[in-house]
Scaffold this motif. Structure first.
Motif, PDB file in Angstrom:
ATOM      1  N   ALA A  10      13.686  25.565  34.942  1.00  0.00           N
ATOM      2  CA  ALA A  10      12.464  25.745  34.165  1.00  0.00           C
ATOM      3  C   ALA A  10      11.249  25.880  35.077  1.00  0.00           C
ATOM      4  O   ALA A  10      10.368  26.713  34.830  1.00  0.00           O
ATOM      5  CB  ALA A  10      12.278  24.571  33.201  1.00  0.00           C
ATOM      6  N   THR A  11      11.199  25.089  36.128  1.00  0.00           N
ATOM      7  CA  THR A  11      10.092  25.171  37.089  1.00  0.00           C
ATOM      8  C   THR A  11      10.056  26.539  37.741  1.00  0.00           C
ATOM      9  O   THR A  11       8.992  27.159  37.863  1.00  0.00           O
ATOM     10  CB  THR A  11      10.232  24.071  38.163  1.00  0.00           C
ATOM     11  N   HIS A  12      11.211  27.036  38.138  1.00  0.00           N
ATOM     12  CA  HIS A  12      11.269  28.344  38.791  1.00  0.00           C
ATOM     13  C   HIS A  12      10.877  29.478  37.842  1.00  0.00           C
ATOM     14  O   HIS A  12      10.225  30.433  38.255  1.00  0.00           O
ATOM     15  CB  HIS A  12      12.660  28.580  39.381  1.00  0.00           C
ATOM     16  N   ILE A  13      11.232  29.355  36.587  1.00  0.00           N
ATOM     17  CA  ILE A  13      10.821  30.370  35.606  1.00  0.00           C
ATOM     18  C   ILE A  13       9.311  30.314  35.409  1.00  0.00           C
ATOM     19  O   ILE A  13       8.630  31.343  35.412  1.00  0.00           O
ATOM     20  CB  ILE A  13      11.561  30.169  34.274  1.00  0.00           C
ATOM     21  N   ALA A  14       8.760  29.115  35.259  1.00  0.00           N
ATOM     22  CA  ALA A  14       7.320  28.955  35.062  1.00  0.00           C
ATOM     23  C   ALA A  14       6.523  29.498  36.250  1.00  0.00           C
ATOM     24  O   ALA A  14       5.425  30.026  36.084  1.00  0.00           O
ATOM     25  CB  ALA A  14       6.977  27.490  34.814  1.00  0.00           C
ATOM     26  N   GLU A  15       7.093  29.365  37.447  1.00  0.00           N
ATOM     27  CA  GLU A  15       6.419  29.852  38.657  1.00  0.00           C
ATOM     28  C   GLU A  15       6.695  31.330  38.928  1.00  0.00           C
ATOM     29  O   GLU A  15       6.168  31.880  39.896  1.00  0.00           O
ATOM     30  CB  GLU A  15       6.871  29.018  39.862  1.00  0.00           C
ATOM     31  N   GLY A  16       7.531  31.955  38.111  1.00  0.00           N
ATOM     32  CA  GLY A  16       7.821  33.373  38.281  1.00  0.00           C
ATOM     33  C   GLY A  16       8.881  33.686  39.320  1.00  0.00           C
ATOM     34  O   GLY A  16       9.058  34.839  39.702  1.00  0.00           O
ATOM     35  N   VAL A  23      19.456  32.167  34.224  1.00  0.00           N
ATOM     36  CA  VAL A  23      19.893  30.793  33.958  1.00  0.00           C
ATOM     37  C   VAL A  23      21.304  30.844  33.361  1.00  0.00           C
ATOM     38  O   VAL A  23      21.574  31.652  32.476  1.00  0.00           O
ATOM     39  CB  VAL A  23      18.929  30.100  32.966  1.00  0.00           C
ATOM     40  N   PRO A  24      22.215  29.994  33.832  1.00  0.00           N
ATOM     41  CA  PRO A  24      23.567  29.962  33.255  1.00  0.00           C
ATOM     42  C   PRO A  24      23.527  29.727  31.743  1.00  0.00           C
ATOM     43  O   PRO A  24      22.744  28.907  31.247  1.00  0.00           O
ATOM     44  CB  PRO A  24      24.236  28.787  33.969  1.00  0.00           C
ATOM     45  N   ALA A  25      24.341  30.456  31.024  1.00  0.00           N
ATOM     46  CA  ALA A  25      24.348  30.428  29.556  1.00  0.00           C
ATOM     47  C   ALA A  25      24.423  29.031  28.944  1.00  0.00           C
ATOM     48  O   ALA A  25      23.721  28.766  27.966  1.00  0.00           O
ATOM     49  CB  ALA A  25      25.469  31.316  29.023  1.00  0.00           C
ATOM     50  N   PRO A  26      25.251  28.120  29.470  1.00  0.00           N
ATOM     51  CA  PRO A  26      25.352  26.797  28.823  1.00  0.00           C
ATOM     52  C   PRO A  26      24.047  25.993  28.791  1.00  0.00           C
ATOM     53  O   PRO A  26      23.885  25.128  27.929  1.00  0.00           O
ATOM     54  CB  PRO A  26      26.410  26.064  29.660  1.00  0.00           C
ATOM     55  N   ILE A  27      23.130  26.253  29.715  1.00  0.00           N
ATOM     56  CA  ILE A  27      21.878  25.479  29.735  1.00  0.00           C
ATOM     57  C   ILE A  27      20.658  26.332  29.403  1.00  0.00           C
ATOM     58  O   ILE A  27      19.539  25.839  29.379  1.00  0.00           O
ATOM     59  CB  ILE A  27      21.672  24.766  31.089  1.00  0.00           C
ATOM     60  N   ARG A  28      20.856  27.604  29.119  1.00  0.00           N
ATOM     61  CA  ARG A  28      19.739  28.537  28.915  1.00  0.00           C
ATOM     62  C   ARG A  28      18.830  28.115  27.761  1.00  0.00           C
ATOM     63  O   ARG A  28      17.607  28.169  27.877  1.00  0.00           O
ATOM     64  CB  ARG A  28      20.284  29.948  28.673  1.00  0.00           C
ATOM     65  N   GLU A  29      19.414  27.692  26.653  1.00  0.00           N
ATOM     66  CA  GLU A  29      18.604  27.314  25.483  1.00  0.00           C
ATOM     67  C   GLU A  29      17.673  26.140  25.802  1.00  0.00           C
ATOM     68  O   GLU A  29      16.501  26.160  25.457  1.00  0.00           O
ATOM     69  CB  GLU A  29      19.526  26.960  24.314  1.00  0.00           C
ATOM     70  N   ASP A  30      18.211  25.123  26.479  1.00  0.00           N
ATOM     71  CA  ASP A  30      17.381  23.963  26.840  1.00  0.00           C
ATOM     72  C   ASP A  30      16.289  24.355  27.833  1.00  0.00           C
ATOM     73  O   ASP A  30      15.152  23.891  27.731  1.00  0.00           O
ATOM     74  CB  ASP A  30      18.240  22.847  27.435  1.00  0.00           C
ATOM     75  N   VAL A  31      16.634  25.193  28.800  1.00  0.00           N
ATOM     76  CA  VAL A  31      15.647  25.631  29.793  1.00  0.00           C
ATOM     77  C   VAL A  31      14.530  26.416  29.109  1.00  0.00           C
ATOM     78  O   VAL A  31      13.350  26.223  29.396  1.00  0.00           O
ATOM     79  CB  VAL A  31      16.319  26.450  30.920  1.00  0.00           C
TER      80      VAL A  31
END
Length: 40
Positions: A10-16, A23-31
């Motif tokens: 999530a941090t890496h997505i927020a920072e671009g 993100v791996p499918a099993p955790i994508r929704e939570d992220v």
């Protein structure tokens, strides 16, 4: 509660550094939820 791995993605997505598609499918929704909450 979220795992450290979910928080790291999530941090890496927020920072671009990553996209939600990288993100791996099993955790994508939570992220996605973490990122949405951060951007509020």
């Amino acid at each position: 509660m979220y795992s450290a791995l979910q928080m790291l993605y999530a941090t890496h997505i927020a920072e671009g550094k990553r996209t939600i598609e990288s993100v791996p499918a099993p955790i994508r929704e939570d992220v996605a939820e973490i990122v949405a909450n951060v951007k509020k």
